[in-house]
Motif scaffolding. Sequence first.
Motif, short mmCIF file in Angstrom:
data_model
loop_
_atom_site.label_atom_id
_atom_site.label_comp_id
_atom_site.label_asym_id
_atom_site.label_seq_id
_atom_site.Cartn_x
_atom_site.Cartn_y
_atom_site.Cartn_z
N HIS A 1 0.88 -1.17 0.11
CA HIS A 1 -0.05 0.00 0.11
C HIS A 1 0.85 1.42 -0.22
CE1 HIS A 1 -3.59 -2.08 0.59
NE2 HIS A 1 -3.42 -2.70 1.62
N ARG B 1 -7.14 0.16 4.13
CA ARG B 1 -6.58 0.13 2.75
C ARG B 1 -7.00 -1.28 2.34
NH1 ARG B 1 -6.32 3.11 -0.47
NH2 ARG B 1 -4.39 2.67 -1.43
N ASP B 2 -6.82 -2.32 3.05
CA ASP B 2 -7.29 -3.61 2.57
C ASP B 2 -8.40 -3.59 1.83
OD1 ASP B 2 -4.67 -4.67 2.77
OD2 ASP B 2 -5.11 -5.75 4.86
N GLN C 1 -10.54 -1.26 1.20
CA GLN C 1 -10.64 -0.31 -0.03
C GLN C 1 -10.35 -1.05 -1.42
OE1 GLN C 1 -8.51 3.10 1.29
NE2 GLN C 1 -10.28 3.67 3.00
N CYS C 2 -9.49 -1.75 -1.19
CA CYS C 2 -8.79 -2.66 -2.23
C CYS C 2 -9.58 -4.08 -2.19
CB CYS C 2 -7.38 -3.16 -2.03
SG CYS C 2 -6.48 -1.50 -2.10
N HIS C 3 -10.72 -4.30 -1.78
CA HIS C 3 -11.67 -5.41 -1.83
C HIS C 3 -11.00 -6.63 -1.29
CE1 HIS C 3 -14.00 -2.64 -3.93
NE2 HIS C 3 -13.16 -2.33 -4.58
N HIS D 1 -8.99 7.78 1.62
CA HIS D 1 -9.95 7.30 0.76
C HIS D 1 -10.54 8.76 0.15
CE1 HIS D 1 -13.34 4.88 -0.60
NE2 HIS D 1 -14.19 5.87 -0.11
N LYS E 1 -0.43 6.81 -3.49
CA LYS E 1 -0.67 6.13 -2.49
C LYS E 1 0.20 6.95 -1.38
CE LYS E 1 0.06 1.91 -4.19
NZ LYS E 1 0.08 0.59 -4.01
#
Length: 197
Positions: free
Chosen positions: A78, A126-127, A129-131, A186, A197
């Motif tokens: 990330h 962040r995980d 948000q990255c699905h 976000h 990032k």
Amino acid sequence: MKLGPYWIALVVSLLCAGLYVAGLATPTIDDLFAYRRSAIADGQWWRLVTGNLLHTNHWHLLMNLAGLWIVLFLHHFHYSVKGLSVLFALLCLLEGLGLYFGYPQLLGYVGLSGMLHGLFAYGVMRDIQCHMRSGYLLLLGVIVKVGHEQLYGASSDVTAMIGARVATEAHLVGLISGLICALAMHLAIKWTPQVAK
């Protein structure tokens, strides 16, 4: 092999270790840089950040540095070097501010653990948000862990090992700070897709 954000972990590790060794040689290091509420009130604002970099003993130092490397290993993808540098400094500052304004009864604090909770919380958000589904489990885990500490305190074994009371308040402040930073990132990405990032 590119070290990327691991450079930040290396620099922080060397800085914390250097300050610890210097503190063994002369107590003025701790006197000058530790989070001390009274000194901050007198205008020594740098302590809001530098208190995070000091440690009570070598076990405290080793546990926190191990935690830093583990958290970074989990979420290194990330981060860029620049992004992690800014996040680290911001989390340290938010940690100090949160303790200062949220816990006036806390007179002193040292250690990376609060900031580490923030870095972990940021990474799991962040995980999510990255699905990545694992992010939800990790987020639940850190919330349960910090919540348990607020109700029952920290492990007596850890307290004995570091030779000081574990500042569970710092863990809560760190968790909240990490979530705030993740939300801000976000929103920044949503409003300006070209933000790095």
